[in-house]
Design a protein around this motif. Structure first.
Motif, PDB file in Angstrom:
ATOM      1  N   THR A   1      11.616   0.041   5.476  1.00  0.00           N
ATOM      2  CA  THR A   1      12.594  -0.749   4.734  1.00  0.00           C
ATOM      3  C   THR A   1      12.155  -2.205   4.602  1.00  0.00           C
ATOM      4  OG1 THR A   1      13.882  -1.281   6.737  1.00  0.00           O
ATOM      5  CG2 THR A   1      14.484   0.728   5.524  1.00  0.00           C
ATOM      6  N   ARG A   2      11.109  -2.585   5.310  1.00  0.00           N
ATOM      7  CA  ARG A   2      10.711  -3.998   5.370  1.00  0.00           C
ATOM      8  C   ARG A   2       9.909  -4.411   4.134  1.00  0.00           C
ATOM      9  NH1 ARG A   2       6.808  -4.200   9.468  1.00  0.00           N
ATOM     10  NH2 ARG A   2       6.316  -2.145   8.598  1.00  0.00           N
ATOM     11  N   THR A   3      10.176  -5.608   3.664  1.00  0.00           N
ATOM     12  CA  THR A   3       9.394  -6.209   2.576  1.00  0.00           C
ATOM     13  C   THR A   3       9.248  -7.698   2.870  1.00  0.00           C
ATOM     14  OG1 THR A   3      11.366  -6.659   1.236  1.00  0.00           O
ATOM     15  CG2 THR A   3      10.210  -4.567   0.836  1.00  0.00           C
ATOM     16  N   GLN A   4       8.261  -8.319   2.244  1.00  0.00           N
ATOM     17  CA  GLN A   4       8.108  -9.764   2.367  1.00  0.00           C
ATOM     18  C   GLN A   4       7.192 -10.262   1.262  1.00  0.00           C
ATOM     19  OE1 GLN A   4       6.128 -10.427   6.239  1.00  0.00           O
ATOM     20  NE2 GLN A   4       4.292 -10.999   5.115  1.00  0.00           N
TER      21      GLN A   4
ATOM     22  N   VAL B   1       7.091  -7.710  -3.264  1.00  0.00           N
ATOM     23  CA  VAL B   1       8.256  -7.005  -2.730  1.00  0.00           C
ATOM     24  C   VAL B   1       8.531  -5.736  -3.531  1.00  0.00           C
ATOM     25  CG1 VAL B   1      10.774  -7.133  -2.499  1.00  0.00           C
ATOM     26  CG2 VAL B   1       9.330  -9.016  -1.671  1.00  0.00           C
ATOM     27  N   ARG B   2       8.389  -5.808  -4.848  1.00  0.00           N
ATOM     28  CA  ARG B   2       8.613  -4.619  -5.681  1.00  0.00           C
ATOM     29  C   ARG B   2       7.620  -3.518  -5.330  1.00  0.00           C
ATOM     30  NH1 ARG B   2       9.364  -8.332 -10.025  1.00  0.00           N
ATOM     31  NH2 ARG B   2       7.211  -7.939 -10.714  1.00  0.00           N
ATOM     32  N   LYS B   3       6.357  -3.881  -5.161  1.00  0.00           N
ATOM     33  CA  LYS B   3       5.342  -2.877  -4.822  1.00  0.00           C
ATOM     34  C   LYS B   3       5.586  -2.295  -3.436  1.00  0.00           C
ATOM     35  CE  LYS B   3       1.757  -4.979  -7.714  1.00  0.00           C
ATOM     36  NZ  LYS B   3       0.453  -5.690  -7.727  1.00  0.00           N
ATOM     37  N   GLN B   4       5.960  -3.157  -2.484  1.00  0.00           N
ATOM     38  CA  GLN B   4       6.243  -2.678  -1.136  1.00  0.00           C
ATOM     39  C   GLN B   4       7.440  -1.737  -1.137  1.00  0.00           C
ATOM     40  OE1 GLN B   4       6.801  -6.387   0.894  1.00  0.00           O
ATOM     41  NE2 GLN B   4       4.628  -6.935   0.796  1.00  0.00           N
TER      42      GLN B   4
ATOM     43  N   ARG C   1       0.608  -3.457   1.584  1.00  0.00           N
ATOM     44  CA  ARG C   1       1.070  -3.251   2.954  1.00  0.00           C
ATOM     45  C   ARG C   1       0.211  -4.000   3.984  1.00  0.00           C
ATOM     46  NH1 ARG C   1       2.983   3.160   2.811  1.00  0.00           N
ATOM     47  NH2 ARG C   1       5.198   2.637   2.546  1.00  0.00           N
ATOM     48  N   THR C   2      -0.649  -4.871   3.505  1.00  0.00           N
ATOM     49  CA  THR C   2      -1.550  -5.576   4.423  1.00  0.00           C
ATOM     50  C   THR C   2      -0.785  -6.333   5.511  1.00  0.00           C
ATOM     51  OG1 THR C   2      -3.203  -5.834   2.678  1.00  0.00           O
ATOM     52  CG2 THR C   2      -3.395  -7.279   4.598  1.00  0.00           C
ATOM     53  N   ALA C   3       0.167  -7.152   5.109  1.00  0.00           N
ATOM     54  CA  ALA C   3       0.859  -8.017   6.070  1.00  0.00           C
ATOM     55  C   ALA C   3       1.829  -7.254   6.957  1.00  0.00           C
ATOM     56  CB  ALA C   3       1.597  -9.125   5.329  1.00  0.00           C
ATOM     57  N   LEU C   4       2.429  -6.196   6.424  1.00  0.00           N
ATOM     58  CA  LEU C   4       3.488  -5.505   7.150  1.00  0.00           C
ATOM     59  C   LEU C   4       2.991  -4.315   7.969  1.00  0.00           C
ATOM     60  CD1 LEU C   4       6.216  -5.565   4.370  1.00  0.00           C
ATOM     61  CD2 LEU C   4       6.271  -6.808   6.531  1.00  0.00           C
ATOM     62  N   PHE C   5       1.903  -3.704   7.558  1.00  0.00           N
ATOM     63  CA  PHE C   5       1.404  -2.523   8.261  1.00  0.00           C
ATOM     64  C   PHE C   5       0.018  -2.740   8.871  1.00  0.00           C
ATOM     65  CE2 PHE C   5       4.791  -0.780   5.788  1.00  0.00           C
ATOM     66  CZ  PHE C   5       5.222   0.344   6.491  1.00  0.00           C
ATOM     67  N   TRP C   6      -0.921  -3.210   8.043  1.00  0.00           N
ATOM     68  CA  TRP C   6      -2.300  -3.304   8.518  1.00  0.00           C
ATOM     69  C   TRP C   6      -2.468  -4.374   9.582  1.00  0.00           C
ATOM     70  CZ3 TRP C   6      -6.589  -0.623   8.730  1.00  0.00           C
ATOM     71  CH2 TRP C   6      -7.776  -1.273   9.093  1.00  0.00           C
TER      72      TRP C   6
ATOM     73  N   GLN D   1     -12.405  -4.051   7.832  1.00  0.00           N
ATOM     74  CA  GLN D   1     -11.484  -4.620   6.863  1.00  0.00           C
ATOM     75  C   GLN D   1     -10.574  -3.522   6.314  1.00  0.00           C
ATOM     76  OE1 GLN D   1     -11.296  -8.032   5.972  1.00  0.00           O
ATOM     77  NE2 GLN D   1     -12.566  -8.109   7.821  1.00  0.00           N
ATOM     78  N   ARG D   2      -9.342  -3.912   6.009  1.00  0.00           N
ATOM     79  CA  ARG D   2      -8.384  -2.950   5.451  1.00  0.00           C
ATOM     80  C   ARG D   2      -8.934  -2.275   4.211  1.00  0.00           C
ATOM     81  NH1 ARG D   2      -6.036  -2.242   1.166  1.00  0.00           N
ATOM     82  NH2 ARG D   2      -6.895  -4.224   0.440  1.00  0.00           N
ATOM     83  N   ALA D   3      -9.510  -3.056   3.298  1.00  0.00           N
ATOM     84  CA  ALA D   3     -10.000  -2.499   2.043  1.00  0.00           C
ATOM     85  C   ALA D   3     -11.076  -1.450   2.280  1.00  0.00           C
ATOM     86  CB  ALA D   3     -10.534  -3.609   1.141  1.00  0.00           C
ATOM     87  N   ALA D   4     -11.937  -1.682   3.271  1.00  0.00           N
ATOM     88  CA  ALA D   4     -13.007  -0.733   3.565  1.00  0.00           C
ATOM     89  C   ALA D   4     -12.437   0.577   4.103  1.00  0.00           C
ATOM     90  CB  ALA D   4     -13.984  -1.339   4.560  1.00  0.00           C
TER      91      ALA D   4
END
Length: 233
Positions: free
Chosen positions: A87-90, A96-99, A143-148, A161-164
């Motif tokens: 439910t979290r977004t930032q 926020v729309r994509k999250q 989702r980098t900031a909230l999950f990764w 790295q997340r992208a890798a």
């Protein structure tokens, strides 16, 4: 003892079975020899099944590595419909729309996974019921900031790295889909050697010891060596 006589198929029957485009792909590598084409088809099926099995070992390691990190902060994320995990977004409005859309899809995937597991499903059974695609979406850029950053990056050794990681998981997911549908895995478009290397690399990031055990027990190299067409793989 004489080897058993193999049943025969005509070109037309082979094409009717596989479809003309797929049959032609096999025949083109066998100089039109229907017997060799059939042998190649069954070899491909054995190879696809073995490679799929190896990716399943990877999936188990990946989902458990992710679950350990998610559960450290959200212990009931897989079984509690009210969990805050999805439910979290930032960030700015576009982010926020994509999250929110990714969260909606994840929540629906959880609903689908819990279906048929009873009114009080076990956490582990829900985690095991999630598709590989579900885990792939966990490392999408929004989702980098909230999950990764706070959680999933800790599932891997060596600070990748997340992208890798996301690129590896995405390629393996597409490869698994081809394997599951018994597509020709010797095609240059599938990049057989590259995808197998991707799976090994990702498992090494999760657990080098596990990667070594999976590699030592994999039937893939022996099956590849038994290819009925020279220099195909």
């Amino acid at each position: 003892m004489q080897p058993p006589v193999q049943p025969a198929l005509s070109h037309g029957e082979f094409e009717s079975w596989l479809s003309q485009p797929r049959a032609d792909r096999y025949l083109s590598h066998c100089n039109g020899d229907i017997a060799v084409a059939i042998e190649l088809y069954f070899w491909n099926s054995r190879l696809a099944a073995a490679a799929f099995s190896d990716t399943c070992h990877l999936e188990v390691a990946l989902r458990n590595a992710y679950d350990r990190q998610l559960s450290a902060r959200y212990p009931d994320w897989a079984v509690d419909p009210a969990s805050d995990l999805f439910t979290r977004t930032q960030g700015i409005q576009a982010a926020v729309r994509k999250q929110a859309e990714l969260n909606r899809r994840s929540q629906q995937a959880l609903v689908d996974a819990r279906r048929g597991l009873g009114s009080n499903p076990q956490h582990g059974k829900v985690v095991a019921a999630m598709t590989f695609g579900f885990w792939t979406k966990m490392t999408d850029h929004p989702r980098t900031a909230l999950f990764w950053n706070p959680m999933l990056s800790r599932a891997f050794a060596g600070s990748p790295q997340r992208a890798a990681v996301h690129e590896l998981v995405s390629r393996i997911n597409k490869f698994r889909n081809r394997l599951a549908h018994n597509e020709p895995v010797f095609s240059t478009r599938t990049g057989l050697h590259d995808r197998l290397a991707d799976a090994e690399a990702l498992l090494n990031l999760i657990s080098p010891a596990t990667a070594a055990v999976v590699k030592a027990n994999s039937p893939v190299p022996a099956i590849m060596a038994s290819c009925p067409v020279s220099n195909l793989v």
